[in-house]
Design a protein around this motif. Structure first.
Motif, short mmCIF file in Angstrom:
data_model
loop_
_atom_site.label_atom_id
_atom_site.label_comp_id
_atom_site.label_asym_id
_atom_site.label_seq_id
_atom_site.Cartn_x
_atom_site.Cartn_y
_atom_site.Cartn_z
N SER A 150 0.84 -1.19 0.00
CA SER A 150 0.00 0.00 0.00
C SER A 150 0.88 1.24 0.00
O SER A 150 2.09 1.18 0.28
CB SER A 150 -0.90 0.01 1.23
OG SER A 150 -0.13 0.21 2.41
N GLN A 151 0.27 2.39 -0.30
CA GLN A 151 1.02 3.64 -0.29
C GLN A 151 1.61 3.92 1.09
O GLN A 151 2.75 4.37 1.22
CB GLN A 151 0.11 4.80 -0.72
CG GLN A 151 0.83 6.11 -0.97
CD GLN A 151 1.84 6.01 -2.11
OE1 GLN A 151 1.60 5.33 -3.10
NE2 GLN A 151 2.98 6.67 -1.97
N GLN A 155 5.56 4.29 2.28
CA GLN A 155 6.07 5.42 3.05
C GLN A 155 6.85 4.94 4.27
O GLN A 155 7.94 5.45 4.57
CB GLN A 155 4.90 6.31 3.48
CG GLN A 155 4.24 7.07 2.35
CD GLN A 155 2.98 7.79 2.81
OE1 GLN A 155 2.29 7.35 3.73
NE2 GLN A 155 2.68 8.92 2.17
#
Length: 210
Positions: A150-151, A155
């Motif tokens: 996932s984003q 991150q």
């Protein structure tokens, strides 16, 4: 969009592409400044990048595109480029590779395939390099693994690799340290790894950090 150092090459590619109804060239750029201006004016479905450009300029462009427009695929045309330079481009997120000896049909096919979300890595015409094939396969594996994340996980992975503590990551992302640990555990599970050091090595290998 077409990006290349030489006007005559950009013009030739534009004529070639616009001879097909399904392609429309929305911009041209000769350098990073021109690329940024074009992207701010009109976002393309795919970017064609001519490797006649100096290697440092190409890397700067790919870093910019990876950071700001990672969802727009890039196809490079290898004109007098070494296989090592082409591989570096792939490591920086390029989705397609065609060589200067390729036919127009090869080029059309490459654009269609990358716009459909797949990779198109054409082998060099002067002989198949087994090492290059293996490297392409490793890059494809890395890209498939990154696509699973996932984003938020990306991150967290990047910040872990940059040496931030769970508390610091939480402050940067406005989440709790416990949530950061949960993301770390999910990353280890998804990537089949055992320790945060493995994640750091993976982030470097994947060009998420320098």
């Amino acid at each position: 969009m077409i990006v290349g150092d030489y006007h005559i090459l950009r013009t030739g590619l534009k004529l070639l592409l616009e001879s097909k109804e399904e392609f429309d060239v929305v911009g041209e750029a000769a350098d990073l400044k021109g690329l940024i201006a074009c992207m701010e004016n009109s976002l393309p479905d795919v970017i064609m990048l001519d490797l006649v450009l100096p290697e440092g300029v190409v890397v700067d462009m790919l870093k910019y595109l990876q950071r700001a427009y990672s969802r727009i695929p890039v196809v490079v045309i290898a004109v007098n480029a070494s296989q090592g330079a082409v591989l570096d481009c792939v490591m920086w997120g390029v989705k397609g590779v065609v060589w200067k000896e390729s036919s127009e049909e090869d080029l059309y096919q490459a654009l269609d395939i990358v716009m459909a979300g797949e990779n198109y890595f054409q082998m060099p015409p002067n002989g198949i390099d087994t090492q290059l094939i293996n490297q392409f396969e490793r890059v494809q594996t890395l890209q498939s693994e990154l696509a699973m994340l996932s984003q938020r996980e990306l991150q967290v992975l990047k910040l872990i690799a940059e040496g931030f503590s769970y508390k610091e990551i939480g402050e940067r992302l406005s989440i709790s340290p416990r949530t950061v640990e949960t993301h770390k555990s999910n990353l280890l599970s998804k990537l089949n790894m055992n320790t945060p050091i493995d994640l750091v090595k993976y982030a470097v290998r994947s060009k998420l950090v320098d």
